[in-house]
Design an enzyme around this catalytic site. Structure first.
Site, short mmCIF file in Angstrom:
data_model
loop_
_atom_site.label_atom_id
_atom_site.label_comp_id
_atom_site.label_asym_id
_atom_site.label_seq_id
_atom_site.Cartn_x
_atom_site.Cartn_y
_atom_site.Cartn_z
N SER A 61 -27.59 41.11 9.67
CA SER A 61 -28.50 40.15 10.25
C SER A 61 -28.07 38.72 9.91
CB SER A 61 -29.93 40.46 9.79
OG SER A 61 -30.87 39.81 10.61
N ASP A 115 -30.04 46.63 19.70
CA ASP A 115 -30.36 45.60 18.69
C ASP A 115 -30.42 44.22 19.35
OD1 ASP A 115 -30.43 43.79 16.56
OD2 ASP A 115 -28.89 44.85 15.41
N HIS A 168 -32.72 46.92 15.47
CA HIS A 168 -32.18 45.97 14.49
C HIS A 168 -32.59 46.33 13.06
CE1 HIS A 168 -30.50 42.39 12.79
NE2 HIS A 168 -31.66 42.12 12.19
#
Length: 181
Positions: A61, A115, A168
């Site tokens: 991330s 994602d 995600h």
């Protein structure tokens, strides 16, 4: 032997590379300079404790975005050999990607199915990914090595605009806050 330096969640700021556009989320350059010092110190300690080890910059991330910036500044941080990211947002423009690829020869960018994070900032804002997306299906069992454009329309970009936050927050059935890096 490999040594990884991993980034999970860090604040990212504007980092100056001439003629390059980089995403920023915090305008405090002094705070980023402090992070830069901590990162350089951590890598130096890794190198001292593991002479000759290959250093891999990795993160998930926003931590993946920071890992990307660290890899791009390999000469400052000390010979980062590879970049491995999971659910990384787009970090810079085409000039940044070319600069990154001139510094790091092995880039592996893992994307879990739909994602959403790898699709921000938007392509219309001139942000792009470096090449070598490794695109995993919904169950993280099968994968495809995408073309070297960094924005292969047959991989994660094929889901536009139907992306998912759920994809995600879990890679290999583990939350992205776990030890996936």
């Amino acid at each position: 032997r490999e040594q990884k330096i991993g980034f999970r969640t860090y604040l990212m700021t504007k980092y100056l590379i001439p003629d390059v556009k980089i995403a920023k989320s915090m305008p405090d350059f002094m705070l980023f300079s402090f992070y830069k010092f901590l990162i350089a110190s951590a890598i130096e300690k890794l190198k001292q404790n593991n002479p000759g080890a290959k250093i891999i910059s990795t993160g998930s991330s926003l931590g993946a975005a920071l890992a990307t910036i660290v890899a791009s500044k390999s000469s400052i941080y000390g010979n980062v050999a590879e970049l491995h990211t999971f659910g990384c947002p787009r970090v810079g423009d085409q000039n940044f990607v070319q600069y990154l690829k001139s510094k790091i020869s092995t880039i592996k960018r893992v994307v879990h199915n739909r994602d959403i994070v790898p699709h921000v900032p938007l392509l219309t804002q001139n942000f792009v990914h470096p090449s070598n997306e490794i695109f995993f299906d919904e169950n993280m069992e099968n994968y495809k090595i995408c073309n070297d454009s960094g924005e292969d329309p047959s991989c994660s970009n094929s889901f536009y605009p139907n992306f998912s936050i759920e994809d995600h927050i879990s890679y290999w059935q583990k939350p992205t806050t776990s030890e996936i890096c």
